[in-house]
Scaffold this motif. Sequence first.
Motif, PDB file in Angstrom:
ATOM      1  N   ASN A  68       0.841  -1.203   0.000  1.00  0.00           N
ATOM      2  CA  ASN A  68       0.000   0.000   0.000  1.00  0.00           C
ATOM      3  C   ASN A  68       0.876   1.252   0.000  1.00  0.00           C
ATOM      4  OD1 ASN A  68       0.695  -0.758   2.760  1.00  0.00           O
ATOM      5  ND2 ASN A  68      -0.399   1.112   3.295  1.00  0.00           N
ATOM      6  N   LYS A 107      -6.542  -3.198   2.832  1.00  0.00           N
ATOM      7  CA  LYS A 107      -5.681  -2.016   2.812  1.00  0.00           C
ATOM      8  C   LYS A 107      -5.114  -1.800   1.405  1.00  0.00           C
ATOM      9  CE  LYS A 107      -1.780  -1.894   5.526  1.00  0.00           C
ATOM     10  NZ  LYS A 107      -1.144  -1.512   6.790  1.00  0.00           N
ATOM     11  N   LYS A 135      -7.896  -0.922  -1.112  1.00  0.00           N
ATOM     12  CA  LYS A 135      -8.301   0.489  -1.001  1.00  0.00           C
ATOM     13  C   LYS A 135      -7.245   1.423  -1.599  1.00  0.00           C
ATOM     14  CE  LYS A 135     -11.570   0.558   2.791  1.00  0.00           C
ATOM     15  NZ  LYS A 135     -11.898   0.956   4.158  1.00  0.00           N
ATOM     16  N   SER A 136      -5.963   1.115  -1.352  1.00  0.00           N
ATOM     17  CA  SER A 136      -4.903   1.978  -1.891  1.00  0.00           C
ATOM     18  C   SER A 136      -4.922   1.973  -3.411  1.00  0.00           C
ATOM     19  CB  SER A 136      -3.526   1.511  -1.432  1.00  0.00           C
ATOM     20  OG  SER A 136      -3.454   1.532  -0.051  1.00  0.00           O
ATOM     21  N   ALA A 165      -7.543   1.368  -5.294  1.00  0.00           N
ATOM     22  CA  ALA A 165      -8.748   2.084  -5.724  1.00  0.00           C
ATOM     23  C   ALA A 165      -8.530   3.595  -5.636  1.00  0.00           C
ATOM     24  CB  ALA A 165      -9.946   1.658  -4.871  1.00  0.00           C
ATOM     25  N   ALA A 166      -7.852   4.025  -4.560  1.00  0.00           N
ATOM     26  CA  ALA A 166      -7.617   5.463  -4.380  1.00  0.00           C
ATOM     27  C   ALA A 166      -6.769   6.017  -5.527  1.00  0.00           C
ATOM     28  CB  ALA A 166      -6.919   5.712  -3.047  1.00  0.00           C
ATOM     29  N   LYS A 167      -5.933   5.166  -6.106  1.00  0.00           N
ATOM     30  CA  LYS A 167      -5.088   5.612  -7.231  1.00  0.00           C
ATOM     31  C   LYS A 167      -5.758   5.322  -8.566  1.00  0.00           C
ATOM     32  CE  LYS A 167      -0.765   6.592  -5.529  1.00  0.00           C
ATOM     33  NZ  LYS A 167      -0.197   6.044  -4.335  1.00  0.00           N
TER      34      LYS A 167
END
Length: 517
Positions: free
Chosen positions: A17, A57, A60-61, A63-65
């Motif tokens: 992450n 974790k 999500k990381s 997806a955030a990018k």
Amino acid sequence: MTAKPTFYITTPIYYVNDIPHIGHAYTTLACDVLARFKRLDGFDVMFLTGTDEHGQKVEKSAAAKGKDPLKFCDEVSERFRELAKFMNISNDDFVRTTEQRHKLACQDLWRKLEASGNIYLDKYAGWYSVRDEAYYAETELTEGEGGEKLAPTGAPVEWVEEESYFFKLSAWEDALLKWYENMPETVLPKSRKNEVKSFVEGGLRDLSVSRTSFSWGVPVPDNEKHIMYVWIDALTNYMTGVGYPDVGNEKFKKFWPADINMVGKDIVRFHAVYWPAFLMAAGIEPPKRVFAHGWWTNEGQKISKSLGNVIDPFEIVEEFGLDQVRYFLMREVPFGNDGDFSQMAMINRINSDLANDLGNLAQRSLSMIFKNCDGKIPDVNGFTSEDEKILAAADNLLPQVRELMERQSINKAIEVIWKVVGDCNVYFAGQQPWTLKKTNPERMGTVLYVTAEVVRQIGILIRFIMPDSGHKLLDQINIDPDKRGFEHLGSTGRLVSGISLDKPVGVFPRYIKAEDK
Ligand code: ME8
């Protein structure tokens, strides 16, 4: 020929992450130093590292990018590989948990746990921290400034309610306590062992080991609605690396169980409670040792992304030099304790231990040989008691260093080597070979021989900490590349008089800040 003794050491596999920082570099470096020591000492070594790529974790990381999780993992995992290369890490393999070989290992372990009656299906309702990828009991939580619930690590938690498989951790309390007792050095340092022991004595609850609310993980065999809890997945990497589930293969037979699972103190519970419990439940031998080292801070502050003080290992190596950073990280802090990274401390070590103590010793003695002895290692006609004393000090280093390395006292091992470096400087200064040049050139030759011989032994000995610099020192005295192993330490490998030297060049430059250059 008898088979070599074996040694299997692992790093934690790092979450992708985030990009690698000094903490990751530190653990991997410590394992490298231990692995190199064992190789030089005649062991057949397996050294494993890798990346932990599943779980919420990481999902999500990615997806955030806005990235596909696997593509995201490919990129960050590659960065960890690059770091290993950049820091001259001698790992034999690199496991990624998204690899097929790892999926097979996880599913096989799961089946064994299920078949032995250690896994059952139920419903989980409780607190979960995505940042820690850990479940917490209500009683462990504290309240944050805004009234929100926080894990003991300060990480936010969320309420989770879903169907879940459970591992019967509660059934393994006695076995774990016996393991700690019968194998007293199985968790080190002692303080960490006491910590996990009292955690187990406090009573263990069964552990939720699958999730259904997201899909980035290894599917549970025969129930693909569930993916495995990221820790059961991650811990299994130590078996993947030696060819599990094929337990009949040469690697597994040779290296299992691991000699050391090296971790930071943050994840000791996963390694010294859950991991041996999973293994015992599956009928597999647990590791011989879990060593939990301490935590680095930066100029006295906790290292964190939000404080913006994360130390980039690539940057400090660029600034200070690879072997200099390797030396500093291993020398500065008693291994197991917390440590503080400060530029001042780093510069002091570089200029005093490396440039002044070892660098000058080599440079002064070898330059004198080059200039005054026809560029050849001088002849010797007998040693004085002072010569013999310093030679014996060098000859006796390996057993002391070996004993310290058995306990992972890396900084103490370096200290005993540097004690001989210091003593040799005192010897050199006391003998004053520059005065002997006029009064007794033969005696000057002996003093220079003795000093160069100590430098030879130090050059071999430091190879596990500073591989390149060790070789450079040995290059200065033209030591044959196949005469640089630990079997050439001591009196059996003495320098041969008459060997020609090239003009010595300094191996350990002083660090001067860019603005002072
Ligand atoms: O916990 N000081 O991965 P992770 C010293 N994927 N060491 C540090 C450090 C610091 N400030 N910060 C990190 C995970 N480390 C799991 C492990 S293993 C089956 C799964 C080191 O990326 C230290 O070794 O969070 C710590 O245990 C590890 O990085 C945590 O790495």
